[in-house]
Design an enzyme around this catalytic site. Structure first.
Site, PDB file in Angstrom:
ATOM      1  N   ASP A   1       0.812  -1.213   0.000  1.00 34.76           N
ATOM      2  CA  ASP A   1       0.000   0.000   0.000  1.00 34.76           C
ATOM      3  C   ASP A   1       0.852   1.274   0.000  1.00 34.76           C
ATOM      4  OD1 ASP A   1      -2.285   1.519   0.088  1.00 34.76           O
ATOM      5  OD2 ASP A   1      -2.592   1.296   2.244  1.00 34.76           O
TER       6      ASP A   1
ATOM      7  N   GLU B   1      -2.735  -0.171  -8.687  1.00 36.41           N
ATOM      8  CA  GLU B   1      -3.656   0.906  -8.324  1.00 36.41           C
ATOM      9  C   GLU B   1      -2.890   2.221  -8.230  1.00 36.41           C
ATOM     10  OE1 GLU B   1      -6.979   0.506  -5.558  1.00 36.41           O
ATOM     11  OE2 GLU B   1      -5.956   1.918  -4.231  1.00 36.41           O
TER      12      GLU B   1
END
Length: 388
Positions: A77, A181
């Protein structure tokens, strides 16, 4: 099976303690969502003292124990540099969230025209972009560019887009099976639907195969609390963002700081349908503290006291607005987990708490593992039921 998830609706469970995955598994079972059980950012790893491999190992241990046989994923992340990538690749992560926020020019939204034009003149691709974007046919739901709005979008996001391209290319050199992403949610200003179109179109045009995109939406998506803002305005805005996503048809919309945004989930479900990824993180840690508040009050009070001491320092890297002088005075410790200000104070000081009390906290959760499991399941059942 650990694998990329593609366009399947997905839900990210952050586990800062390495003990929450059993509860996550119980809550996501039977839903439409493919789960991400291992999810941690470089920032979180630094504060928890864990490595990407340790996060992965903790998740795998729980997955194996539960005999989970459906696809699941692991999210590296908020990666900011190419040097952040290799440890997560080596540990087998399959979902990579790139955060080019440091390359966003937030001032572009409000720069006077002379300043904006001076900045735009430094971009060598202006002529090419103007040909691409200033002759669009027909009015679009998300709006149309004219020269000034295109200059603002270019100045604001072009360097971030180029950085995302560099991150994608580096990742592609290291592995060939991954979800990618792009996140611009941790910026100073919202991403308009027109800017969303610009980002998605540029990434696509430059060859980035991205699975999901996380804009910054209007209002305040603060950590561990519900949405703050005008829900009617957000409803309208989410519909426009969904229209942009439908136009491309190649990626999902991603809701970051998704923990506890109960008023927003029905809107997300209405507009985004199956093209959805929701990311949560600190709410599982707060559920751990709820267990302490009920069963180990002395340890909870130590962590709460430390949180009050550390809040002003630890909050600097988060979007939060809790105020210490508004913390409630109460002997009902579990009720603090229902209070806006207490939740944010406890949420953003997790690193300090784990540094000082991590061993005691984890031992207490092992001792009360049933309470933690049940609390997590109840909490995430509420999340997921509103996203149907």
């Amino acid at each position: 099976m650990l694998s990329p998830l593609g366009l399947t609706p997905s839900f990210g469970f952050g586990d800062r303690l390495g003990l929450a995955t059993p509860g996550h598994i119980a809550s996501v079972k039977g839903t439409k969502f493919a789960p991400i059980f291992a999810q941690q950012s470089v920032r979180e790893n630094a504060r928890t003292g864990r490595t990407p491999q340790q996060v992965m190992d903790d998740a795998k241990r729980a997955v194996d124990a539960a005999k989970w046989d459906a696809p699941w994923s692991a999210d590296a992340d908020h990666l900011k540099t190419v040097d952040d990538i290799p440890p997560f690749v080596d540990a087998g992560y399959t979902f990579f969230t790139i955060d080019p926020g440091e390359h966003v020019d937030n001032a572009a939204d409000s720069d006077p025209l002379d300043v904006l034009k001076r900045k735009a003149a430094t971009f060598i691709n202006w002529d090419h972009l103007s040909m691409l974007y200033l002759d669009q046919n027909g009015e679009q739901v998300w709006g149309n560019f004219e020269a000034v709005s295109l200059q603002r979008a270019m100045v604001k996001y072009d360097n971030a887009i180029q950085h995302a391209v560099s991150m994608f290319r580096r990742l592609s050199e290291l592995t060939d099976a991954f979800d990618f992403e792009v996140s611009v949610d941790e910026t100073d200003s919202p991403t308009t639907p027109l800017e969303h179109f610009f980002i998605a179109n540029e990434l696509t045009r430059l060859g980035v195969k991205f699975t999901s995109l996380a804009p910054r939406f209007i209002g305040r998506f603060e950590k561990g609390v519900d949405y703050i803002g005008d829900l009617n305005a957000l409803d309208t805005e989410l519909a426009k963002h969904a229209a942009v996503t439908a136009h491309f048809g190649t990626y999902k919309l991603s809701l970051h700081s998704g923990s506890d945004k109960f008023s927003v989930y029905p809107l997300v479900a209405k507009h985004w349908g199956g093209r959805i990824h929701v990311k949560t993180a600190g709410t599982s840690y707060l559920e751990a503290l709820r267990v302490l508040a009920k069963h180990e009050p002395d340890l909870f009070l130590k962590i709460y006291s430390l949180g009050r001491e550390r809040y002003e320092t630890d909050k600097k890297t988060y979007h939060v607005s809790a105020e210490l002088d508004k913390l409630p005075k109460t002997d009902n410790l579990p009720s603090l987990l229902e209070d806006f200000h207490a939740r944010e104070v406890l949420h953003v000081t997790f690193g300090s708490a784990l540094t000082q009390f991590g061993v005691e906290l984890k031992a207490a959760l092992v001792k009360h593992d049933g309470a933690y499991f049940n609390g997590l399941k109840k909490h995430f059942d509420k999340h997921l039921s509103l996203l149907k």
